[in-house]
Motif scaffolding. Structure first.
Motif, mmCIF file in Angstrom:
data_model
loop_
_atom_site.group_PDB
_atom_site.id
_atom_site.type_symbol
_atom_site.label_atom_id
_atom_site.label_comp_id
_atom_site.label_asym_id
_atom_site.label_seq_id
_atom_site.Cartn_x
_atom_site.Cartn_y
_atom_site.Cartn_z
ATOM 1 N N GLY A 1 -4.245 4.902 -10.773
ATOM 2 C CA GLY A 1 -2.726 5.094 -10.519
ATOM 3 C C GLY A 1 -2.139 5.724 -9.337
ATOM 4 N N ASP A 2 -2.606 6.688 -8.962
ATOM 5 C CA ASP A 2 -2.186 7.487 -7.894
ATOM 6 C C ASP A 2 -2.227 6.596 -6.491
ATOM 7 O OD1 ASP A 2 -1.945 10.073 -9.469
ATOM 8 O OD2 ASP A 2 -3.455 10.058 -9.713
ATOM 9 N N TYR A 3 -3.920 6.305 -6.842
ATOM 10 C CA TYR A 3 -4.735 5.469 -5.434
ATOM 11 C C TYR A 3 -3.732 4.633 -5.459
ATOM 12 C CZ TYR A 3 -7.924 2.710 -3.091
ATOM 13 O OH TYR A 3 -8.432 2.570 -1.163
ATOM 14 N N ALA A 4 -3.265 3.689 -6.543
ATOM 15 C CA ALA A 4 -2.369 2.398 -6.226
ATOM 16 C C ALA A 4 -1.372 2.731 -5.492
ATOM 17 C CB ALA A 4 -1.892 1.659 -7.656
ATOM 18 N N GLU A 5 -0.165 3.948 -6.244
ATOM 19 C CA GLU A 5 0.828 4.017 -5.137
ATOM 20 C C GLU A 5 0.851 4.939 -3.788
ATOM 21 O OE1 GLU A 5 2.437 7.961 -7.889
ATOM 22 O OE2 GLU A 5 3.699 8.114 -6.283
ATOM 23 N N ILE A 6 -0.133 5.387 -3.473
ATOM 24 C CA ILE A 6 -0.462 5.366 -2.089
ATOM 25 C C ILE A 6 -0.060 3.841 -1.201
ATOM 26 C CG2 ILE A 6 -1.397 6.495 -0.037
ATOM 27 C CD1 ILE A 6 -3.645 7.949 -2.527
ATOM 28 N N ILE A 7 -0.505 3.063 -2.401
ATOM 29 C CA ILE A 7 -1.021 1.932 -1.551
ATOM 30 C C ILE A 7 0.949 1.184 -2.082
ATOM 31 C CG2 ILE A 7 -1.218 -0.675 -1.154
ATOM 32 C CD1 ILE A 7 -4.011 0.865 -2.216
ATOM 33 N N ARG A 8 0.829 1.579 -2.764
ATOM 34 C CA ARG A 8 2.130 0.745 -3.177
ATOM 35 C C ARG A 8 3.619 1.316 -2.149
ATOM 36 N NH1 ARG A 8 4.285 -0.739 -8.479
ATOM 37 N NH2 ARG A 8 2.424 -0.236 -9.593
ATOM 38 N N VAL A 9 4.002 2.995 -2.388
ATOM 39 C CA VAL A 9 4.392 3.612 -1.298
ATOM 40 C C VAL A 9 4.162 2.668 0.124
ATOM 41 C CG1 VAL A 9 5.149 5.923 -0.441
ATOM 42 C CG2 VAL A 9 4.634 5.571 -2.620
ATOM 43 N N ALA B 1 -10.107 8.758 -10.912
ATOM 44 C CA ALA B 1 -10.888 7.994 -11.886
ATOM 45 C C ALA B 1 -10.432 6.559 -12.236
ATOM 46 C CB ALA B 1 -10.596 9.334 -12.791
ATOM 47 N N ALA B 2 -11.479 6.185 -12.806
ATOM 48 C CA ALA B 2 -10.670 4.449 -12.911
ATOM 49 C C ALA B 2 -9.781 4.723 -13.961
ATOM 50 C CB ALA B 2 -12.333 4.071 -13.637
ATOM 51 N N LYS C 1 -9.784 -1.062 -7.627
ATOM 52 C CA LYS C 1 -10.020 0.106 -8.757
ATOM 53 C C LYS C 1 -11.182 0.077 -7.832
ATOM 54 C CE LYS C 1 -11.222 -0.799 -13.360
ATOM 55 N NZ LYS C 1 -10.842 -1.241 -14.325
ATOM 56 N N ASP C 2 -12.445 -0.185 -7.267
ATOM 57 C CA ASP C 2 -13.233 0.007 -7.382
ATOM 58 C C ASP C 2 -13.422 0.256 -5.869
ATOM 59 O OD1 ASP C 2 -14.818 -1.119 -9.127
ATOM 60 O OD2 ASP C 2 -14.933 -3.239 -7.851
ATOM 61 N N LYS C 3 -12.508 0.237 -5.033
ATOM 62 C CA LYS C 3 -12.012 1.274 -3.660
ATOM 63 C C LYS C 3 -11.614 2.529 -4.375
ATOM 64 C CE LYS C 3 -10.848 -2.506 -0.517
ATOM 65 N NZ LYS C 3 -9.668 -3.793 -1.644
ATOM 66 N N ALA C 4 -11.077 2.769 -5.695
ATOM 67 C CA ALA C 4 -10.173 3.973 -5.346
ATOM 68 C C ALA C 4 -11.605 5.048 -6.531
ATOM 69 C CB ALA C 4 -8.849 3.691 -7.183
ATOM 70 N N VAL C 5 -12.797 4.057 -6.644
ATOM 71 C CA VAL C 5 -13.665 5.129 -8.022
ATOM 72 C C VAL C 5 -14.574 5.750 -6.589
ATOM 73 C CG1 VAL C 5 -15.646 4.655 -9.119
ATOM 74 C CG2 VAL C 5 -13.124 3.900 -10.416
#
Ligand code: GLU
Length: 551
Positions: free
Chosen positions: A509-517, A491-492, A482-486
Motif C-alpha cells: 500500500g505504501d508502495y502504491a501510494e508513492i505512485i499515486r501521489v 511486504a506483499a 506487487k512484484d515490483k514492491a516485493v
C-alpha cells in the motif's frame, strides 16, 4: 334582529353588501372523494424558508397527494410590519426545488378558492365580521394601548390570566348608543370576538396525530380585526380554511393551545370543524438540552444552508421523512432504490414530542442517496448545483462531460457502490486532481510520506514509468505492481508488515501510494487502477515524470 347592532355593523362596514350565504355559494364544497385530504401551507412572508416549515409543507403536500386531494399555498401577509418583500416568492421557489408544487398557489392568476393572499381577502373577512357584529358575536373595542397595558400590569401583579375577558372586557358591555357615538366620532377601534366560553368548562377535539386533546374553553375576547382593518391569524385561519374548504389543518404544534379559540369560532359560525393535525416541532440538542431549532441561532434552520452546501434534495427529503414517520427508515432499508413517494405516510406514525434534528444523519442519508444515483443523473444534478453556486465545478463538468462522468462512475456500478460524496460541494475537491490545471498545482506540495527517502521514491517512479502495466487487466496489473514492491522489500500484504515491521521498508500500500501521489497529487483517490485508466498511460507517464523532476 337587533337594529342597533345592525346599525353598528353598517357604520363599521358601510361598503360591504355581501353576506356569508353569498360566500358559501361562491366557495362550495370541493368535488372530491370522501377521504381526499385538502390541506395547505400558509407561510407568513417574513423571511427565508425555515427547515421546520419545509418539513410541515412536505408532509402536508404528501398527505394531499396520497389521497388525491388538494395542497394549496396561502400567503399570510396580515402582519405588514414584519413583512419582508419578496420572501413569499422565494419560499415558493425553494419549495419547488424540493418538488413541492402546490395545486393552487397565491401566484396563480386565478384560483377558484382564492384569492390566496390574505391582504387581498379583506372583503371576505369584512363580510363575516359584519355578520358577527350584527348577530352580537363580535364588537368594536376602543381600549387604548395604555389602557390595555394597565390591565396587563394589574393581571400580572395579581397573578391572573392575562387578556381581555370578564371584568377586563370593558367594551363588551358598552351601550350600543355609546358605541355608535364613538364610531361616529372616528375613534380608533379594533373588533373583538365575543366569547361565550367558561373557565370551568373544557373543550375537546380529536387531533389526527395526537388523539383526543382537551383544553379549558376559550374565554378570551380576542381581536379578530386590527385597527388597520386586517384580520388577525386566529380569525383569518377560521375564515380562510372554511371557505377554502380545507379538510385538515396541518400546522406546527405551537398552534395547538390556540385550538380552543378556533373551535369556538367554528362552532359559533355554525361551520363544520376541520380536522386538526399538529405536527411535532423540530428540536435541536444544545448542550444536552432540547430546544426549538431557531432561526436566529442555527444556520441549519434555514433551508438555504443545505442548498448552498449542495446536500442532495433526495437525501434531505428522505431525512424529513424519517422525522415524519417512525417506520420510514425500515421501509427505506427494504427499498433502497424506490421513489420516496412510494412510501405511504400516516398520521398515527408521527412522533408526538419534538423530532430531534440530526445533521449527522442527514450526512449519512445524503451519502447513501448520492451513491445510488447513476453517473449521468449525478452529473446532471452536480451541474445544476455548480451553475448556481460553484462556477469552477461547472467549468470542469462542461469542458468534457463524458470525462467527468467517467470519474464519477468509478466504483458506482457495483452492488455496494462507493460512498464518496456527502454533498455537491465535496465534488470539486474529489475530482480536481484529474484535471491537469489543478494537478500541476497540487503536486508542487509533494505530499509524499516522509518516511521514504527521496532517492527511493525517484527509483520507484522511474521503474514504474518504464512499465505501467496499464495494458493488463486489473488483477494482473496489481500483481505486477506487487512484484515490483516485493523486489524492493515492501511486504506483499499490509498484515505481513504489521506482524514484522522490522523486516520490511513498508507494505504494498505504501508502495502504491508513492505512485499515486506522483500521478494524482494526493494520497487518497478512489480505485487507483480506474483512475490511471481514465488518465491514460501517456498522461500518467507525463505526470510522473514531472513529479520526479520536482524531487
Ligand atoms: N402563518 C402561520 C405560520 O406561519 C400559519 C399557521 C397555520 O398553518 O395555520 O405559522
Amino acid at each position: 334582529m337587533n337594529n342597533k347592532l345592525n346599525e353598528i355593523a353598517n357604520v363599521v362596514f358601510p361598503d360591504i353588501h355581501l353576506t356569508i350565504k353569498d360566500l358559501e355559494r361562491k366557495y362550495p364544497k370541493r368535488n372530491l372523494s370522501e377521504d381526499a385530504i385538502v390541506t395547505r401551507f400558509a407561510p407568513s412572508p417574513t423571511g427565508f424558508l425555515h427547515t421546520g416549515s419545509l418539513f410541515t409543507s412536505l408532509v402536508s403536500y404528501r398527505f394531499a397527494k396520497q389521497t388525491d386531494g388538494v395542497f394549496f399555498l396561502r400567503l399570510e401577509d396580515t402582519d405588514q410590519k414584519r413583512e419582508i418583500k419578496g420572501s413569499g416568492d422565494k419560499v415558493v421557489e425553494q419549495l419547488e426545488t424540493f418538488g413541492i408544487v402546490p395545486d393552487e398557489s397565491y401566484l396563480d392568476e386565478f384560483t377558484a378558492y382564492g384569492p390566496l393572499v390574505q391582504s387581498q381577502r379583506k372583503d371576505i373577512y369584512h363580510t363575516v365580521i359584519k355578520a358577527m357584529i350584527a348577530s352580537g358575536d363580535a364588537y368594536p373595542c376602543f381600549c387604548t394601548h395604555e389602557e390595555l397595558a394597565e390591565t396587563r400590569k394589574y393581571q400580572e401583579e395579581n397573578k391572573l390570566l392575562p387578556g381581555y375577558y370578564g371584568e377586563f372586557a370593558t367594551c363588551k358591555h358598552l351601550d350600543e348608543k355609546e358605541v355608535l357615538k364613538r364610531l361616529n366620532n372616528d375613534e380608533d377601534y379594533v373588533v373583538r370576538f365575543k366569547s361565550n366560553g367558561k373557565a370551568d368548562k373544557r373543550v375537546s377535539f380529536k387531533d389526527a396525530i395526537r388523539g383526543v386533546i382537551e383544553f379549558p374553553e376559550n374565554i378570551l375576547d380576542i381581536v379578530i380585526m386590527k385597527s388597520d382593518k386586517l384580520p388577525t391569524y386566529h380569525f383569518a385561519h377560521v375564515v380562510d380554511d372554511h371557505f377554502m374548504r380545507t379538510t385538515h389543518i396541518t400546522r406546527g404544534e405551537e398552534w395547538m393551545s390556540s385550538a380552543p379559540i378556533h373551535l369556538e369560532m367554528f362552532d359559533r359560525l355554525n361551520w363544520q370543524r376541520p380536522i386538526y393535525a399538529h405536527y411535532p416541532v423540530i428540536m435541536k440538542l444544545d448542550d444536552g438540552k432540547r430546544r426549538k431549532l431557531s432561526k436566529r441561532k442555527d444556520e441549519e434552520a434555514s433551508v438555504d444552508f443545505f442548498l448552498e452546501k449542495g446536500y442532495p434534495i433526495e437525501g434531505f427529503i428522505d431525512y424529513l421523512m424519517t422525522l415524519a414517520n417512525s417506520n420510514f427508515e425500515e421501509w427505506r432499508i427494504q427499498n433502497p432504490g424506490a421513489n420516496v413517494y412510494d412510501f405511504e405516510l400516516s398520521f398515527n406514525k408521527m412522533s408526538l414530542d419534538g423530532a430531534l434534528f440530526d445533521i449527522e444523519k442527514i450526512k449519512s442519508i445524503s451519502k447513501d442517496r448520492l451513491s445510488l444515483m447513476d453517473a449521468t443523473t449525478f452529473t446532471d444534478k452536480a451541474l445544476e448545483y455548480a451553475k448556481q453556486y460553484e462556477p469552477k465545478l461547472q467549468e470542469l463538468i462542461e469542458i468534457d462531460r463524458q470525462y467527468f462522468e467517467s470519474i464519477i462512475n468509478i466504483g458506482r456500478d457495483q452492488k455496494k457502490p462507493r460512498k464518496d460524496h456527502e454533498k455537491y460541494s465535496d465534488v470539486f475537491d474529489f475530482v480536481s486532481f484529474m484535471y491537469d490545471k489543478y494537478f500541476y498545482e497540487m503536486i508542487q506540495a509533494l505530499p509524499f510520506n516522509d518516511s521514504f527517502e527521496r532517492s527511493l521514491i525517484k527509483d520507484i517512479l522511474d521503474e514504474y514509468i518504464k512499465d505501467t502495466g496499464l495494458s493488463l487487466e486489473q488483477n494482473e496489473w496489481f500483481n505486477n505492481l506487487k512484484d515490483k514492491a516485493v523486489s524492493r522489500n515492501f511486504a506483499a500484504r499490509p498484515k505481513d508488515f504489521k506482524k514484522n515491521p522490522g523486516d520490511y521498508i513498508g507494505h504494498v500500500g505504501d508502495y502504491a501510494e508513492i505512485i499515486r501521489v506522483a500521478a494524482c497529487g494526493k494520497p487518497d483517490t478512489p480505485n487507483f487502477y480506474d483512475i490511471l485508466k481514465i488518465l491514460g498511460e501517456e498522461r500518467v507517464i507525463e505526470r510522473i515524470k514531472y513529479t520526479k523532476n520536482l524531487l
